[in-house]
Scaffold this motif. Sequence first.
Motif, PDB file in Angstrom:
ATOM      1  N   ALA A  57      23.157  -7.397 -32.070  1.00  0.00           N
ATOM      2  CA  ALA A  57      23.781  -8.178 -30.996  1.00  0.00           C
ATOM      3  C   ALA A  57      24.896  -9.070 -31.536  1.00  0.00           C
ATOM      4  CB  ALA A  57      22.723  -9.022 -30.282  1.00  0.00           C
ATOM      5  N   LEU A  58      24.829  -9.418 -32.807  1.00  0.00           N
ATOM      6  CA  LEU A  58      25.859 -10.274 -33.412  1.00  0.00           C
ATOM      7  C   LEU A  58      27.096  -9.474 -33.834  1.00  0.00           C
ATOM      8  CD1 LEU A  58      23.565 -12.642 -35.465  1.00  0.00           C
ATOM      9  CD2 LEU A  58      24.791 -13.147 -33.349  1.00  0.00           C
ATOM     10  N   LYS A  59      27.040  -8.156 -33.717  1.00  0.00           N
ATOM     11  CA  LYS A  59      28.185  -7.263 -33.925  1.00  0.00           C
ATOM     12  C   LYS A  59      28.947  -7.534 -35.223  1.00  0.00           C
ATOM     13  CE  LYS A  59      28.625  -6.780 -28.987  1.00  0.00           C
ATOM     14  NZ  LYS A  59      29.375  -7.108 -27.792  1.00  0.00           N
ATOM     15  N   GLY A  60      28.230  -7.565 -36.325  1.00  0.00           N
ATOM     16  CA  GLY A  60      28.872  -7.681 -37.630  1.00  0.00           C
ATOM     17  C   GLY A  60      29.246  -9.088 -38.066  1.00  0.00           C
ATOM     18  N   ARG A  61      28.924 -10.079 -37.280  1.00  0.00           N
ATOM     19  CA  ARG A  61      29.279 -11.464 -37.646  1.00  0.00           C
ATOM     20  C   ARG A  61      28.342 -12.057 -38.697  1.00  0.00           C
ATOM     21  NH1 ARG A  61      29.957 -13.382 -31.528  1.00  0.00           N
ATOM     22  NH2 ARG A  61      31.825 -12.198 -31.041  1.00  0.00           N
ATOM     23  N   MET A  62      27.127 -11.508 -38.789  1.00  0.00           N
ATOM     24  CA  MET A  62      26.177 -12.001 -39.780  1.00  0.00           C
ATOM     25  C   MET A  62      26.689 -11.683 -41.171  1.00  0.00           C
ATOM     26  SD  MET A  62      23.277 -13.553 -39.741  1.00  0.00           S
ATOM     27  CE  MET A  62      22.873 -14.300 -41.289  1.00  0.00           C
ATOM     28  N   GLY A  63      26.726 -12.683 -42.030  1.00  0.00           N
ATOM     29  CA  GLY A  63      27.238 -12.498 -43.377  1.00  0.00           C
ATOM     30  C   GLY A  63      28.723 -12.771 -43.490  1.00  0.00           C
ATOM     31  N   GLY A  64      29.380 -12.916 -42.348  1.00  0.00           N
ATOM     32  CA  GLY A  64      30.805 -13.248 -42.327  1.00  0.00           C
ATOM     33  C   GLY A  64      30.983 -14.626 -41.719  1.00  0.00           C
ATOM     34  N   GLU A  65      31.206 -14.644 -40.405  1.00  0.00           N
ATOM     35  CA  GLU A  65      31.326 -15.919 -39.697  1.00  0.00           C
ATOM     36  C   GLU A  65      30.045 -16.731 -39.786  1.00  0.00           C
ATOM     37  OE1 GLU A  65      33.015 -15.923 -35.609  1.00  0.00           O
ATOM     38  OE2 GLU A  65      33.274 -13.785 -35.996  1.00  0.00           O
ATOM     39  N   LEU A  66      28.935 -16.031 -39.767  1.00  0.00           N
ATOM     40  CA  LEU A  66      27.621 -16.680 -39.765  1.00  0.00           C
ATOM     41  C   LEU A  66      26.940 -16.433 -41.105  1.00  0.00           C
ATOM     42  CD1 LEU A  66      25.529 -18.235 -38.133  1.00  0.00           C
ATOM     43  CD2 LEU A  66      24.761 -16.067 -37.193  1.00  0.00           C
ATOM     44  N   HIS A  67      26.764 -17.480 -41.868  1.00  0.00           N
ATOM     45  CA  HIS A  67      26.214 -17.358 -43.217  1.00  0.00           C
ATOM     46  C   HIS A  67      24.700 -17.189 -43.217  1.00  0.00           C
ATOM     47  CE1 HIS A  67      25.691 -17.958 -47.488  1.00  0.00           C
ATOM     48  NE2 HIS A  67      24.852 -18.930 -47.226  1.00  0.00           N
ATOM     49  N   ALA A  68      23.992 -18.034 -42.440  1.00  0.00           N
ATOM     50  CA  ALA A  68      22.537 -17.995 -42.476  1.00  0.00           C
ATOM     51  C   ALA A  68      21.970 -18.198 -41.081  1.00  0.00           C
ATOM     52  CB  ALA A  68      22.006 -19.079 -43.407  1.00  0.00           C
ATOM     53  N   LEU A  69      20.966 -17.367 -40.736  1.00  0.00           N
ATOM     54  CA  LEU A  69      20.310 -17.460 -39.445  1.00  0.00           C
ATOM     55  C   LEU A  69      18.813 -17.255 -39.651  1.00  0.00           C
ATOM     56  CD1 LEU A  69      20.510 -17.700 -36.356  1.00  0.00           C
ATOM     57  CD2 LEU A  69      20.828 -15.210 -36.301  1.00  0.00           C
ATOM     58  N   ALA A  70      18.061 -18.324 -39.511  1.00  0.00           N
ATOM     59  CA  ALA A  70      16.600 -18.230 -39.568  1.00  0.00           C
ATOM     60  C   ALA A  70      16.130 -17.799 -38.176  1.00  0.00           C
ATOM     61  CB  ALA A  70      15.995 -19.579 -39.926  1.00  0.00           C
ATOM     62  N   LEU A  71      15.391 -16.702 -38.103  1.00  0.00           N
ATOM     63  CA  LEU A  71      14.998 -16.149 -36.820  1.00  0.00           C
ATOM     64  C   LEU A  71      13.507 -16.281 -36.555  1.00  0.00           C
ATOM     65  CD1 LEU A  71      16.993 -12.801 -36.751  1.00  0.00           C
ATOM     66  CD2 LEU A  71      17.347 -14.790 -35.300  1.00  0.00           C
ATOM     67  N   GLU A  72      13.204 -16.592 -35.305  1.00  0.00           N
ATOM     68  CA  GLU A  72      11.842 -16.509 -34.781  1.00  0.00           C
ATOM     69  C   GLU A  72      11.965 -15.707 -33.496  1.00  0.00           C
ATOM     70  OE1 GLU A  72       8.465 -19.316 -32.747  1.00  0.00           O
ATOM     71  OE2 GLU A  72       9.832 -20.237 -34.199  1.00  0.00           O
ATOM     72  N   THR A  73      11.456 -14.492 -33.489  1.00  0.00           N
ATOM     73  CA  THR A  73      11.564 -13.619 -32.333  1.00  0.00           C
ATOM     74  C   THR A  73      10.178 -13.253 -31.825  1.00  0.00           C
ATOM     75  OG1 THR A  73      11.695 -11.692 -33.797  1.00  0.00           O
ATOM     76  CG2 THR A  73      13.780 -12.630 -33.022  1.00  0.00           C
ATOM     77  N   SER A  74      10.095 -13.072 -30.499  1.00  0.00           N
ATOM     78  CA  SER A  74       8.839 -12.640 -29.906  1.00  0.00           C
ATOM     79  C   SER A  74       9.092 -12.153 -28.494  1.00  0.00           C
ATOM     80  CB  SER A  74       7.804 -13.773 -29.896  1.00  0.00           C
ATOM     81  OG  SER A  74       8.247 -14.839 -29.068  1.00  0.00           O
ATOM     82  N   ALA A  75       8.100 -11.438 -27.963  1.00  0.00           N
ATOM     83  CA  ALA A  75       8.119 -11.011 -26.575  1.00  0.00           C
ATOM     84  C   ALA A  75       7.409 -12.090 -25.750  1.00  0.00           C
ATOM     85  CB  ALA A  75       7.403  -9.677 -26.421  1.00  0.00           C
ATOM     86  N   PRO A  76       7.701 -12.191 -24.456  1.00  0.00           N
ATOM     87  CA  PRO A  76       7.029 -13.178 -23.620  1.00  0.00           C
ATOM     88  C   PRO A  76       5.524 -12.947 -23.593  1.00  0.00           C
ATOM     89  CG  PRO A  76       8.843 -12.133 -22.432  1.00  0.00           C
ATOM     90  CD  PRO A  76       8.671 -11.394 -23.716  1.00  0.00           C
ATOM     91  N   GLY A  77       4.810 -14.032 -23.410  1.00  0.00           N
ATOM     92  CA  GLY A  77       3.357 -13.947 -23.256  1.00  0.00           C
ATOM     93  C   GLY A  77       2.693 -14.009 -24.531  1.00  0.00           C
TER      94      GLY A  77
END
Length: 77
Positions: A57-77
Amino acid sequence: MPMALEDLEAALREGFPDADIQIQDLAGDGDHYRARIVSKAFAGLPRVRQHQLVYAALKGRMGGELHALALETSAPG
């Protein structure tokens, strides 16, 4: 060049329109963020695949414009 929080949020909302998204700028520099994303798109997927969807979804921006992104992902419920 750092990525503005608004741009990060817009990219994530485009990729996950149903999601509850919370973003925190960890260092105040536009380069280090934490994102919590709850989306139906993650249902039944392993954590690695969920994170791959976020990077896509970030379309190649990770590692370029965006250096670090700590993620917490989950489905609802």
